[in-house]
Motif scaffolding. Structure first.
Motif, PDB file in Angstrom:
ATOM      1  N   ARG A   1       0.841  -1.188   0.000  1.00  0.00           N
ATOM      2  CA  ARG A   1       0.000   0.000   0.000  1.00  0.00           C
ATOM      3  C   ARG A   1       0.887   1.252   0.000  1.00  0.00           C
ATOM      4  O   ARG A   1       1.895   1.297   0.709  1.00  0.00           O
ATOM      5  CB  ARG A   1      -0.898  -0.017   1.235  1.00  0.00           C
ATOM      6  CG  ARG A   1      -1.852   1.138   1.367  1.00  0.00           C
ATOM      7  CD  ARG A   1      -2.735   0.905   2.568  1.00  0.00           C
ATOM      8  NE  ARG A   1      -1.946   0.701   3.774  1.00  0.00           N
ATOM      9  CZ  ARG A   1      -2.409   0.172   4.898  1.00  0.00           C
ATOM     10  NH1 ARG A   1      -3.678  -0.228   4.961  1.00  0.00           N
ATOM     11  NH2 ARG A   1      -1.639   0.018   5.954  1.00  0.00           N
TER      12      ARG A   1
ATOM     13  N   TYR B   1      -7.821   4.186  -1.486  1.00  0.00           N
ATOM     14  CA  TYR B   1      -8.493   4.113  -0.202  1.00  0.00           C
ATOM     15  C   TYR B   1      -8.374   5.445   0.532  1.00  0.00           C
ATOM     16  O   TYR B   1      -7.307   6.063   0.518  1.00  0.00           O
ATOM     17  CB  TYR B   1      -7.859   3.044   0.686  1.00  0.00           C
ATOM     18  CG  TYR B   1      -7.924   1.646   0.145  1.00  0.00           C
ATOM     19  CD1 TYR B   1      -6.910   1.146  -0.664  1.00  0.00           C
ATOM     20  CD2 TYR B   1      -8.993   0.808   0.458  1.00  0.00           C
ATOM     21  CE1 TYR B   1      -6.957  -0.144  -1.161  1.00  0.00           C
ATOM     22  CE2 TYR B   1      -9.043  -0.495  -0.026  1.00  0.00           C
ATOM     23  CZ  TYR B   1      -8.032  -0.952  -0.836  1.00  0.00           C
ATOM     24  OH  TYR B   1      -8.082  -2.242  -1.319  1.00  0.00           O
TER      25      TYR B   1
ATOM     26  N   ALA C   1      -8.579   7.162   4.390  1.00  0.00           N
ATOM     27  CA  ALA C   1      -8.334   6.704   5.751  1.00  0.00           C
ATOM     28  C   ALA C   1      -8.361   7.895   6.691  1.00  0.00           C
ATOM     29  O   ALA C   1      -8.143   9.039   6.274  1.00  0.00           O
ATOM     30  CB  ALA C   1      -6.983   5.993   5.832  1.00  0.00           C
TER      31      ALA C   1
ATOM     32  N   GLY D   1       0.589   4.310   6.856  1.00  0.00           N
ATOM     33  CA  GLY D   1      -0.736   3.721   6.854  1.00  0.00           C
ATOM     34  C   GLY D   1      -1.134   3.071   8.164  1.00  0.00           C
ATOM     35  O   GLY D   1      -2.302   3.101   8.553  1.00  0.00           O
TER      36      GLY D   1
ATOM     37  N   TYR E   1      -3.260   5.024  10.686  1.00  0.00           N
ATOM     38  CA  TYR E   1      -4.658   5.335  10.395  1.00  0.00           C
ATOM     39  C   TYR E   1      -5.555   4.233  10.936  1.00  0.00           C
ATOM     40  O   TYR E   1      -5.362   3.060  10.611  1.00  0.00           O
ATOM     41  CB  TYR E   1      -4.873   5.499   8.892  1.00  0.00           C
ATOM     42  CG  TYR E   1      -4.303   6.784   8.340  1.00  0.00           C
ATOM     43  CD1 TYR E   1      -2.948   6.913   8.064  1.00  0.00           C
ATOM     44  CD2 TYR E   1      -5.138   7.875   8.085  1.00  0.00           C
ATOM     45  CE1 TYR E   1      -2.425   8.095   7.562  1.00  0.00           C
ATOM     46  CE2 TYR E   1      -4.636   9.062   7.570  1.00  0.00           C
ATOM     47  CZ  TYR E   1      -3.279   9.163   7.314  1.00  0.00           C
ATOM     48  OH  TYR E   1      -2.774  10.341   6.814  1.00  0.00           O
TER      49      TYR E   1
ATOM     50  N   TRP F   1     -10.592   2.956   7.705  1.00  0.00           N
ATOM     51  CA  TRP F   1     -10.369   2.822   6.277  1.00  0.00           C
ATOM     52  C   TRP F   1     -11.688   2.603   5.548  1.00  0.00           C
ATOM     53  O   TRP F   1     -12.602   1.975   6.075  1.00  0.00           O
ATOM     54  CB  TRP F   1      -9.458   1.619   5.982  1.00  0.00           C
ATOM     55  CG  TRP F   1      -8.068   1.821   6.471  1.00  0.00           C
ATOM     56  CD1 TRP F   1      -7.604   1.619   7.740  1.00  0.00           C
ATOM     57  CD2 TRP F   1      -6.961   2.291   5.711  1.00  0.00           C
ATOM     58  NE1 TRP F   1      -6.265   1.935   7.812  1.00  0.00           N
ATOM     59  CE2 TRP F   1      -5.841   2.344   6.581  1.00  0.00           C
ATOM     60  CE3 TRP F   1      -6.787   2.676   4.381  1.00  0.00           C
ATOM     61  CZ2 TRP F   1      -4.585   2.773   6.156  1.00  0.00           C
ATOM     62  CZ3 TRP F   1      -5.537   3.094   3.959  1.00  0.00           C
ATOM     63  CH2 TRP F   1      -4.451   3.135   4.834  1.00  0.00           C
TER      64      TRP F   1
END
Length: 124
Positions: A45, A95, A97, A108, A111, A114
């Motif tokens: 990601r 995505y 978030a 990521g 976060y 999501w």
């Protein structure tokens, strides 16, 4: 608790534009820093952009600088990602978030909330 729902993905030709939206539930949307990430199957990601709770501070990945713009409308509980000059390598699931940390956050794992993601496909 925040629930997120992305929309606006689709198929576009290289050089084209798309605007992604992420609608959030909950009355405390304005307290969260919001981010956009993307992921291609088989790859990690990737951070794209984030905007702090007030909207006055943004941060972009190098791949997004100059082409993408993140913004938010706290009155509408929505964060946007305007994507211009799209390239085939921008093809991914995008995505949104949310994190309670009130600063720019590119990791990521920080976060806590999501969305389900929206597919963006850029054809050459």
């Amino acid at each position: 608790q925040v629930q997120l729902a992305e929309s606006g993905g689709g198929l576009v030709q290289a050089g084209g534009s798309l605007r992604l939206s992420c609608a959030a539930s909950g009355r405390t949307f304005s307290a969260y820093t919001m981010g956009w990430f993307r992921q291609v199957p088989g790859k990690e990601r990737e951070f794209v952009a984030c905007v702090t709770w007030s909207g006055d501070s943004t941060y972009y990945a190098d791949s997004a600088k100059g082409r993408f713009t993140i913004s938010r409308d706290n009155a509408k509980n929505t964060v946007y990602l305007q994507m211009n000059s799209l390239k085939p390598e921008d093809t991914a699931v995008y995505y949104c978030a949310a994190t309670i940390l009130r600063r720019e956050v590119t990791t990521g794992g920080v976060y806590g909330y999501w969305g389900q993601g929206t597919q963006v496909t850029v054809s050459s």
